[in-house]
Design an enzyme around this catalytic site. Structure first.
Site, PDB file in Angstrom:
ATOM      1  N   HIS A 152      -5.449  -3.436   4.043  1.00 47.18           N
ATOM      2  CA  HIS A 152      -5.918  -2.075   4.329  1.00 47.18           C
ATOM      3  C   HIS A 152      -6.512  -1.940   5.728  1.00 47.18           C
ATOM      4  O   HIS A 152      -6.681  -0.819   6.222  1.00 47.18           O
ATOM      5  CB  HIS A 152      -6.972  -1.631   3.312  1.00 47.18           C
ATOM      6  CG  HIS A 152      -6.456  -1.444   1.922  1.00 47.18           C
ATOM      7  ND1 HIS A 152      -5.313  -0.734   1.639  1.00 47.18           N
ATOM      8  CD2 HIS A 152      -6.937  -1.884   0.719  1.00 47.18           C
ATOM      9  CE1 HIS A 152      -5.100  -0.735   0.333  1.00 47.18           C
ATOM     10  NE2 HIS A 152      -6.069  -1.435  -0.245  1.00 47.18           N
ATOM     11  N   ASP A 189       0.782  -5.311  -3.800  1.00 39.33           N
ATOM     12  CA  ASP A 189      -0.560  -4.965  -4.249  1.00 39.33           C
ATOM     13  C   ASP A 189      -0.512  -3.567  -4.869  1.00 39.33           C
ATOM     14  O   ASP A 189       0.299  -2.731  -4.473  1.00 39.33           O
ATOM     15  CB  ASP A 189      -1.508  -4.984  -3.049  1.00 39.33           C
ATOM     16  CG  ASP A 189      -2.965  -4.849  -3.425  1.00 39.33           C
ATOM     17  OD1 ASP A 189      -3.681  -5.864  -3.402  1.00 39.33           O
ATOM     18  OD2 ASP A 189      -3.398  -3.715  -3.729  1.00 39.33           O
ATOM     19  N   HIS A 191      -2.389  -1.184  -4.500  1.00 44.38           N
ATOM     20  CA  HIS A 191      -2.795  -0.167  -3.534  1.00 44.38           C
ATOM     21  C   HIS A 191      -1.835  -0.164  -2.343  1.00 44.38           C
ATOM     22  O   HIS A 191      -1.262  -1.194  -1.995  1.00 44.38           O
ATOM     23  CB  HIS A 191      -4.226  -0.439  -3.062  1.00 44.38           C
ATOM     24  CG  HIS A 191      -5.209  -0.574  -4.183  1.00 44.38           C
ATOM     25  ND1 HIS A 191      -5.710  -1.795  -4.604  1.00 44.38           N
ATOM     26  CD2 HIS A 191      -5.756   0.363  -4.991  1.00 44.38           C
ATOM     27  CE1 HIS A 191      -6.539  -1.607  -5.624  1.00 44.38           C
ATOM     28  NE2 HIS A 191      -6.578  -0.305  -5.881  1.00 44.38           N
TER      29      HIS A 191
END
Length: 409
Positions: A152, A189, A191
């Site tokens: 991220h 993942d 996300h």
């Protein structure tokens, strides 16, 4: 629980690397539980992004004996020069200042305390060393047990538990040193892999793919329409799956679009942002995978890597917050990656596979097939993979007797 042995298929293959360091387990994001920040009515508890899921995976490798079949490496932390290939100097300076003080937040939901920067640099160093070893042919494949995670983090800020972009740092370093040219990055993942997307959005030589739960985190990225820009148009593929997707949907997405799209790109190296928060036991995701599903995706990528890039494949550990189940998923992936005969039983693997709605649901098929058709129409799949989608994922799913009515969200 005793280790169980079964026949492997990689006898005599070059060593598979396992990269880890105790320093990574010492990162402390503070007592924020499953939330992004503490609050007046939130009783303090350890953060979901704790060291335990990763430490337990490493411990399980020790107990099963699988770690003895791996080339264990503890490389140095990433240098400032390595980090600045992706991150801005201003952001790195701010992290260092916070680390010397009382810590802080790297940006958006990326809290840290003193000592965290050393752990983050070590985590990035694991990814850098793993990518270099595989890219240069020193090792066939590698697994980097990174913490804190990195997928991220963006150039000028941390996000979602991530302080430094482990994979962008490692890939940009390897490319700048002439170790590799075209790279495919698959992020499974739960996300969205916004960090890799942002790093290479206009780069025609890096193909970023993210297979994630739609609208989870971050809320402002991850749609199918985000496909790159400028010379990088067509080298970013997002598959935002509906919450509740299980084994059938992931099988269909992998076989019908993810694998064909990566193969059509023609990478020299494949890197996986290997998060386990799409597992059925994760507190921060709403997907239904078991450990066997992760092992199967790993085997699919190994086969693709053999066809496309001489077998060069690197797994970089990302999310996954079930302290009990992540070790089983990770062990299954690493055992597959190593072609080892050593495995450990997953007592809930078959139970999860038998849950209702694990088979590919009609609304899931329609969504994935639509993405495939759009990607093919743009000329981004090779002719050999442009045939209409098949029913293979539904019929081969381990949960073919699951209901298909009332599909839900």
């Amino acid at each position: 629980m005793s280790a169980v042995r079964h026949r492997g298929s990689a006898a005599g293959a070059p060593a598979v690397g396992f990269y880890w360091h105790e320093r990574c387990f010492w990162h402390d994001p503070g007592a924020i539980g499953v939330f992004s920040a503490p609050g007046e009515f939130l009783q303090p508890q350890p953060a979901s992004e704790s060291p335990e899921s990763k430490r337990r995976l490493k411990n399980l490798l020790e107990v099963s004996g699988l770690i003895d079949a791996l080339a264990v490496r503890k490389p140095p932390p990433a240098s400032r020069e390595d980090l600045e290939r992706f991150h801005t100097a201003r952001y790195l300076d701010a992290l260092a200042a916070g680390d010397r003080a009382r810590g802080g937040d790297g940006g958006d939901c990326a809290p840290y305390t003193p000592g965290s920067l050393a752990a983050a640099r070590q985590s990035a160093g694991l990814a850098c060393a793993a990518v270099e070893a595989v890219a240069t042919g020193e090792l066939a494949r590698a697994y980097a047990l990174c913490r804190p995670p990195g997928h991220h983090a963006e150039a000028d800020r941390g996000r979602g538990f991530c302080l430094l972009g482990n994979i962008p740092v490692a890939v940009q370093r390897a490319r700048s040193l002439g170790q590799v040219g075209r790279v495919a990055i698959l992020d499974w993942d739960v996300h969205h892999g916004n960090g890799q997307q942002a790093a290479f959005y206009a780069d025609p030589d890096v193909f970023t793919v993210s297979l994630h739960q739609a609208g989870n985190y971050p809320l402002d990225t991850g749609t199918f329409e985000e496909q790159g820009e400028g010379p990088g148009l067509g080298t970013n593929l997002n598959l935002p799956l509906p919450p509740g997707c299980g084994i059938g949907a992931y099988d269909h997405a992998m076989t019908e679009l993810v694998l064909p799209a990566i193969e059509a790109f023609g990478p020299e190296l494949i890197v996986v942002a290997c998060g386990y928060d799409a597992c059925a036991k994760d507190p921060l995701g709403k997907m239904l995978l078991n450990s066997e599903a992760f092992a199967r995706m790993t085997a699919q990528l190994m086969a693709l890597a053999e066809r496309a890039c001489g077998g060069r494949l690197v797994m970089v550990h990302e999310g996954g917050y079930s302290e009990g189940y992540v070790p089983l998923c990770g062990h299954a992936v690493i055992q597959t990656l190593a072609g080892s005969e050593i495995r450990v039983p997953d007592p809930q693997n078959d139970e999860i596979a038998a849950w209702a709605y694990q088979a590919l649901q009609p609304h899931q098929r329609e969504l994935i097939d639509g993405w495939r058709q759009a990607w093919a129409a743009a000329g981004r799949l090779s002719p050999a993979t442009c045939s209409p989608a098949t029913n293979s994922s539904a019929t081969n799913s381990p949960a073919t007797n699951s209901p298909t009515r009332n599909p839900g969200p």
